[in-house]
Design a protein around this motif. Structure first.
Motif, PDB file in Angstrom:
ATOM      1  N   GLU A 123      -8.363  21.771 -83.986  1.00 24.82           N
ATOM      2  CA  GLU A 123      -9.025  21.059 -82.894  1.00 24.82           C
ATOM      3  C   GLU A 123     -10.512  21.412 -82.917  1.00 24.82           C
ATOM      4  OE1 GLU A 123      -7.774  18.935 -80.540  1.00 24.82           O
ATOM      5  OE2 GLU A 123      -5.843  18.991 -81.586  1.00 24.82           O
ATOM      6  N   LEU A 124     -11.343  20.396 -82.992  1.00 24.42           N
ATOM      7  CA  LEU A 124     -12.790  20.603 -82.974  1.00 24.42           C
ATOM      8  C   LEU A 124     -13.314  20.385 -81.556  1.00 24.42           C
ATOM      9  CD1 LEU A 124     -13.722  18.589 -86.170  1.00 24.42           C
ATOM     10  CD2 LEU A 124     -13.305  21.035 -85.970  1.00 24.42           C
ATOM     11  N   GLY A 125     -14.508  20.909 -81.296  1.00 24.52           N
ATOM     12  CA  GLY A 125     -15.162  20.596 -80.040  1.00 24.52           C
ATOM     13  C   GLY A 125     -15.497  21.785 -79.173  1.00 24.52           C
ATOM     14  N   ASN A 126     -14.882  22.945 -79.399  1.00 28.43           N
ATOM     15  CA  ASN A 126     -15.290  24.078 -78.573  1.00 28.43           C
ATOM     16  C   ASN A 126     -16.498  24.756 -79.210  1.00 28.43           C
ATOM     17  OD1 ASN A 126     -14.428  25.878 -80.534  1.00 28.43           O
ATOM     18  ND2 ASN A 126     -12.640  26.578 -79.410  1.00 28.43           N
ATOM     19  N   GLU A 127     -17.034  25.736 -78.532  1.00 28.37           N
ATOM     20  CA  GLU A 127     -18.271  26.382 -78.977  1.00 28.37           C
ATOM     21  C   GLU A 127     -18.161  27.045 -80.351  1.00 28.37           C
ATOM     22  OE1 GLU A 127     -20.842  29.942 -77.171  1.00 28.37           O
ATOM     23  OE2 GLU A 127     -20.454  28.300 -75.763  1.00 28.37           O
ATOM     24  N   MET A 163     -15.963  26.125 -82.815  1.00 22.91           N
ATOM     25  CA  MET A 163     -15.386  25.258 -83.848  1.00 22.91           C
ATOM     26  C   MET A 163     -15.895  23.839 -83.614  1.00 22.91           C
ATOM     27  SD  MET A 163     -13.419  25.048 -86.548  1.00 22.91           S
ATOM     28  CE  MET A 163     -12.513  26.586 -86.603  1.00 22.91           C
ATOM     29  N   ASN A 164     -17.147  23.614 -84.030  1.00 21.42           N
ATOM     30  CA  ASN A 164     -17.715  22.291 -83.765  1.00 21.42           C
ATOM     31  C   ASN A 164     -18.538  21.708 -84.898  1.00 21.42           C
ATOM     32  OD1 ASN A 164     -20.077  23.720 -83.581  1.00 21.42           O
ATOM     33  ND2 ASN A 164     -20.298  23.517 -81.379  1.00 21.42           N
ATOM     34  N   CYS A 165     -18.548  22.360 -86.060  1.00 23.65           N
ATOM     35  CA  CYS A 165     -19.306  21.797 -87.175  1.00 23.65           C
ATOM     36  C   CYS A 165     -18.604  22.125 -88.498  1.00 23.65           C
ATOM     37  CB  CYS A 165     -20.734  22.333 -87.184  1.00 23.65           C
ATOM     38  SG  CYS A 165     -20.864  24.095 -87.537  1.00 23.65           S
ATOM     39  N   ASP A 203     -18.116  25.798 -89.400  1.00 23.34           N
ATOM     40  CA  ASP A 203     -17.017  26.467 -88.706  1.00 23.34           C
ATOM     41  C   ASP A 203     -15.675  26.161 -89.371  1.00 23.34           C
ATOM     42  OD1 ASP A 203     -18.874  27.412 -86.834  1.00 23.34           O
ATOM     43  OD2 ASP A 203     -18.549  25.709 -85.493  1.00 23.34           O
ATOM     44  N   ASP A 218     -11.192  30.342 -84.320  1.00 23.50           N
ATOM     45  CA  ASP A 218     -12.619  30.082 -84.464  1.00 23.50           C
ATOM     46  C   ASP A 218     -13.361  31.414 -84.572  1.00 23.50           C
ATOM     47  OD1 ASP A 218     -12.948  31.111 -81.871  1.00 23.50           O
ATOM     48  OD2 ASP A 218     -13.282  29.152 -80.967  1.00 23.50           O
ATOM     49  N   VAL A 220      -7.503  27.689 -82.387  1.00 24.34           N
ATOM     50  CA  VAL A 220      -7.957  26.295 -82.362  1.00 24.34           C
ATOM     51  C   VAL A 220      -7.069  25.381 -83.194  1.00 24.34           C
ATOM     52  CG1 VAL A 220     -10.374  26.852 -81.886  1.00 24.34           C
ATOM     53  CG2 VAL A 220      -9.577  26.745 -84.252  1.00 24.34           C
TER      54      VAL A 220
END
Length: 72
Positions: A7-11, A13-15, A18, A46, A52
């Motif tokens: 799952e992407l989108g938290n601080e 794990m977002n690029c 990561d 993450d 994640v």
């Protein structure tokens, strides 16, 4: 079979960087071939230590995987 879900989108794990780090950690765990680390639904973390995602590796040899069955 190998399956992976992140799952992407938290601080943490977002690029792409990561994701690459998480994949390197999974690769290390697979290379160690430790059942505790490669069993059912191992977790993906993450950089902040938050879960994640998950991954699963289940190698079941097929008949063709047995080298003793090959013809000389």
């Amino acid at each position: 079979m190998f399956s992976l879900s992140i799952e992407l989108g938290n601080e943490g794990m977002n690029c792409a960087k990561d994701v690459a780090q998480a994949l390197r950690e999974i690769a290390k765990r697979l290379e160690r071939n430790d059942p505790e680390e490669t069993g059912d639904c191992a977790k993906v973390y993450d950089i902040n230590g938050n879960a994640v995602g998950s991954w699963d590796y289940d190698h079941q040899p097929e008949e063709d995987d047995d080298p003793s069955d090959s013809e000389p």
